[in-house]
Scaffold this active site. Sequence first.
Site, PDB file in Angstrom:
ATOM      1  NE  ARG A   1     -12.639 -14.480   0.764  1.00 53.66           N
ATOM      2  CZ  ARG A   1     -13.588 -15.333   1.150  1.00 53.66           C
ATOM      3  NH1 ARG A   1     -14.844 -15.119   0.804  1.00 53.66           N
ATOM      4  NH2 ARG A   1     -13.290 -16.378   1.892  1.00 53.66           N
TER       5      ARG A   1
ATOM      6  CG  HIS B   1      -2.920 -11.296   1.690  1.00 48.72           C
ATOM      7  ND1 HIS B   1      -2.083 -10.228   1.921  1.00 48.72           N
ATOM      8  CD2 HIS B   1      -3.591 -11.490   2.858  1.00 48.72           C
ATOM      9  CE1 HIS B   1      -2.244  -9.791   3.161  1.00 48.72           C
ATOM     10  NE2 HIS B   1      -3.145 -10.550   3.759  1.00 48.72           N
TER      11      HIS B   1
ATOM     12  N   PRO C   1      -9.598  -1.565   4.481  1.00 49.53           N
ATOM     13  CG  PRO C   1      -7.446  -1.159   3.711  1.00 49.53           C
ATOM     14  CD  PRO C   1      -8.227  -1.339   4.968  1.00 49.53           C
ATOM     15  CB  THR C   2     -11.844  -5.675   0.595  1.00 44.95           C
ATOM     16  OG1 THR C   2     -11.739  -4.667  -0.398  1.00 44.95           O
ATOM     17  CG2 THR C   2     -13.224  -5.702   1.174  1.00 44.95           C
TER      18      THR C   2
ATOM     19  CB  VAL D   1      -0.958  -0.003   1.215  1.00 46.77           C
ATOM     20  CG1 VAL D   1      -1.883   1.200   1.159  1.00 46.77           C
ATOM     21  CG2 VAL D   1      -1.774  -1.299   1.262  1.00 46.77           C
ATOM     22  N   GLY D   2       1.978   1.222   0.753  1.00 47.46           N
ATOM     23  CA  GLY D   2       2.877   2.379   0.820  1.00 47.46           C
ATOM     24  C   GLY D   2       3.429   2.739  -0.551  1.00 47.46           C
TER      25      GLY D   2
ATOM     26  CE1 TYR E   1      -2.830  -7.834  10.425  1.00 46.38           C
ATOM     27  CE2 TYR E   1      -5.085  -8.442   9.831  1.00 46.38           C
ATOM     28  CZ  TYR E   1      -3.959  -7.658   9.634  1.00 46.38           C
ATOM     29  OH  TYR E   1      -3.970  -6.699   8.644  1.00 46.38           O
TER      30      TYR E   1
ATOM     31  CE  LYS F   1      -3.748  -4.076  10.913  1.00 48.90           C
ATOM     32  NZ  LYS F   1      -3.198  -2.842  10.352  1.00 48.90           N
TER      33      LYS F   1
ATOM     34  CG  ASP G   1     -14.256 -23.565  -0.736  1.00 44.71           C
ATOM     35  OD1 ASP G   1     -13.170 -23.640  -1.320  1.00 44.71           O
ATOM     36  OD2 ASP G   1     -15.338 -23.932  -1.230  1.00 44.71           O
TER      37      ASP G   1
HETATM   38  N1  LIG Z   1      -2.394  -6.496   1.952  1.00 42.00           N
HETATM   39  C1  LIG Z   1      -3.693  -6.587   2.165  1.00 42.00           C
HETATM   40  O1  LIG Z   1      -4.417  -7.343   1.493  1.00 42.00           O
HETATM   41  C2  LIG Z   1      -4.347  -5.721   3.237  1.00 42.00           C
HETATM   42  C3  LIG Z   1      -5.739  -5.804   3.369  1.00 42.00           C
HETATM   43  C4  LIG Z   1      -6.358  -5.004   4.327  1.00 42.00           C
HETATM   44  C5  LIG Z   1      -5.602  -4.176   5.124  1.00 42.00           C
HETATM   45  N2  LIG Z   1      -4.262  -4.124   4.984  1.00 42.00           N
HETATM   46  C6  LIG Z   1      -3.503  -3.213   5.872  1.00 42.00           C
HETATM   47  O2  LIG Z   1      -2.825  -2.263   5.061  1.00 42.00           O
HETATM   48  C7  LIG Z   1      -1.608  -1.866   5.700  1.00 42.00           C
HETATM   49  C8  LIG Z   1      -0.455  -2.012   4.722  1.00 42.00           C
HETATM   50  O3  LIG Z   1      -0.393  -3.370   4.316  1.00 42.00           O
HETATM   51  P1  LIG Z   1       0.615  -3.876   3.174  1.00 42.00           P
HETATM   52  O4  LIG Z   1      -0.059  -4.996   2.491  1.00 42.00           O
HETATM   53  O5  LIG Z   1       1.113  -2.712   2.409  1.00 42.00           O
HETATM   54  O6  LIG Z   1       1.781  -4.474   4.071  1.00 42.00           O
HETATM   55  P2  LIG Z   1       3.259  -4.891   3.645  1.00 42.00           P
HETATM   56  O7  LIG Z   1       3.456  -4.838   2.186  1.00 42.00           O
HETATM   57  O8  LIG Z   1       3.536  -6.162   4.381  1.00 42.00           O
HETATM   58  O9  LIG Z   1       4.135  -3.726   4.288  1.00 42.00           O
HETATM   59  C9  LIG Z   1       4.227  -3.617   5.675  1.00 42.00           C
HETATM   60  C10 LIG Z   1       4.974  -2.357   5.982  1.00 42.00           C
HETATM   61  O10 LIG Z   1       5.056  -2.217   7.404  1.00 42.00           O
HETATM   62  C11 LIG Z   1       6.421  -2.006   7.759  1.00 42.00           C
HETATM   63  N3  LIG Z   1       6.699  -2.556   9.080  1.00 42.00           N
HETATM   64  C12 LIG Z   1       6.502  -3.829   9.501  1.00 42.00           C
HETATM   65  N4  LIG Z   1       6.962  -3.965  10.771  1.00 42.00           N
HETATM   66  C13 LIG Z   1       7.452  -2.751  11.145  1.00 42.00           C
HETATM   67  C14 LIG Z   1       8.074  -2.251  12.311  1.00 42.00           C
HETATM   68  N5  LIG Z   1       8.303  -3.042  13.371  1.00 42.00           N
HETATM   69  N6  LIG Z   1       8.464  -0.966  12.332  1.00 42.00           N
HETATM   70  C15 LIG Z   1       8.271  -0.154  11.267  1.00 42.00           C
HETATM   71  N7  LIG Z   1       7.671  -0.559  10.139  1.00 42.00           N
HETATM   72  C16 LIG Z   1       7.277  -1.849  10.066  1.00 42.00           C
HETATM   73  C17 LIG Z   1       7.208  -2.733   6.688  1.00 42.00           C
HETATM   74  O11 LIG Z   1       8.566  -2.279   6.655  1.00 42.00           O
HETATM   75  P3  LIG Z   1       9.725  -3.329   6.178  1.00 42.00           P
HETATM   76  O12 LIG Z   1       9.482  -3.611   4.740  1.00 42.00           O
HETATM   77  O13 LIG Z   1      10.998  -2.606   6.435  1.00 42.00           O
HETATM   78  O14 LIG Z   1       9.535  -4.547   7.038  1.00 42.00           O
HETATM   79  C18 LIG Z   1       6.413  -2.344   5.449  1.00 42.00           C
HETATM   80  O15 LIG Z   1       6.756  -1.048   5.042  1.00 42.00           O
HETATM   81  C19 LIG Z   1      -1.460  -2.738   6.939  1.00 42.00           C
HETATM   82  O16 LIG Z   1      -1.836  -2.016   8.078  1.00 42.00           O
HETATM   83  C20 LIG Z   1      -2.431  -3.885   6.690  1.00 42.00           C
HETATM   84  O17 LIG Z   1      -2.943  -4.400   7.890  1.00 42.00           O
HETATM   85  C21 LIG Z   1      -3.591  -4.877   4.039  1.00 42.00           C
END
Ligand SMILES: NC(=O)c1ccc[n+]([C@@H]2O[C@H](COP(=O)([O-])OP(=O)(O)OC[C@H]3O[C@@H](n4cnc5c(N)ncnc54)[C@H](OP(=O)(O)O)[C@@H]3O)[C@@H](O)[C@H]2O)c1
Length: 318
Positions: free
Chosen positions: A211, A182, A166-167, A16-17, A139, A143, A272
Amino acid sequence: MLKRSKILVTGGNGLVGNAIQEAVKLNNTKEEYIFLSSKDFDLTSMEQTKKMFETHSPNKVIHLAANVGGLFKNMNQKVEMLEKNLMINYNVVKCAHDYKVEKMVCCLSTCIFPDKIEKYPINEDYLHQGPPHFSNDAYAYSKRMLEIHCQSYRENYGDNFICVSPTNVYGPHDNFDLENGHVLPVLIHRCFLAKKNNEDFVVRGTGKPLRQFIFSQDLAKLILIVLEKSNDNHTILSCPEEQEISIKDIAILIAKCFDYENRIVFDSSFSDGQYKKTVSINRIQNLLDTENLEFNFFPIEEGIKKTVDWFITNKYNN
Ligand SMILES: NC(=O)c1ccc[n+]([C@@H]2O[C@H](COP(=O)([O-])OP(=O)(O)OC[C@H]3O[C@@H](n4cnc5c(N)ncnc54)[C@H](OP(=O)(O)O)[C@@H]3O)[C@@H](O)[C@H]2O)c1
């Protein structure tokens, strides 16, 4: 002269970032964005979290950092996921208050909503109305506490702390790890390997569950709209209900990208999970309507194609 906002994004190098980085570039914004990862500050440490706020003095925060994963990781690393996420979220929310952040958007997920739903679609009010699915309860509760923490600061101190849920997100920079990823990125990886090894593309389960997936770039745009325009405590962010899709159709779309549709096999010996988890996007739609913002969701065929191309270029072509 108007002061330029300084917006700090935690988790700024994740799925997401990275999409927010892209969206900010496209917006050509005058505001200053700072994207950080765990390499910059480990947010499980209060000391490091304070240092992050002192170093950057943001007036707004998008808090994405989290320990995230698919079904397998959620089941096998419950303690780590609970503890790390509780620590990260506690430190970030407390510091956002103490360092007088004007506005913060924190990321939850619709997968933390109750497992048993009486009436679909799910909306924001359902969040605490029943236990989450046992597979991701650690988890999910960490949250849910983030939401309670933000809500408490809103009620007691008037802090403008907002949660978004987000979904399923997918897109470039996703985690394609076969064990920890995922469903959608894992299917892309499996299809790639199946073709490479001339084997069947095996999809676990019947493929029937439905989904809602949101392309990371759509999610990024919506998060920026929420940051700029919303003062609502919680908003679900997803593609519309009509774009709900079965895992089978997702597998077909992925296989098409590899020209491998004829080798898909569904292994119904695997469970499933929930048949559906349909969410309502009324709240974000109302915001878009009120602000007269037209929003066209990325077609999933194109989103998957972009994600497959990114996977091939970045994970296997160098
Ligand atoms: N992916 C999905 O399907 C989904 C769905 C719904 C909600 N979300 C939410 O969306 C947000 C972003 O998810 P994403 O999928 O982008 O996650 P991601 O790709 O796994 O990225 C996680 C980010 O968090 C950082 N992070 C992890 N541990 C940390 C720590 N101890 N200190 C500082 N930074 C830390 C990671 O940095 P490093 O790379 O340096 O470890 C990375 O930048 C999360 O809050 C997640 O719960 C995601």
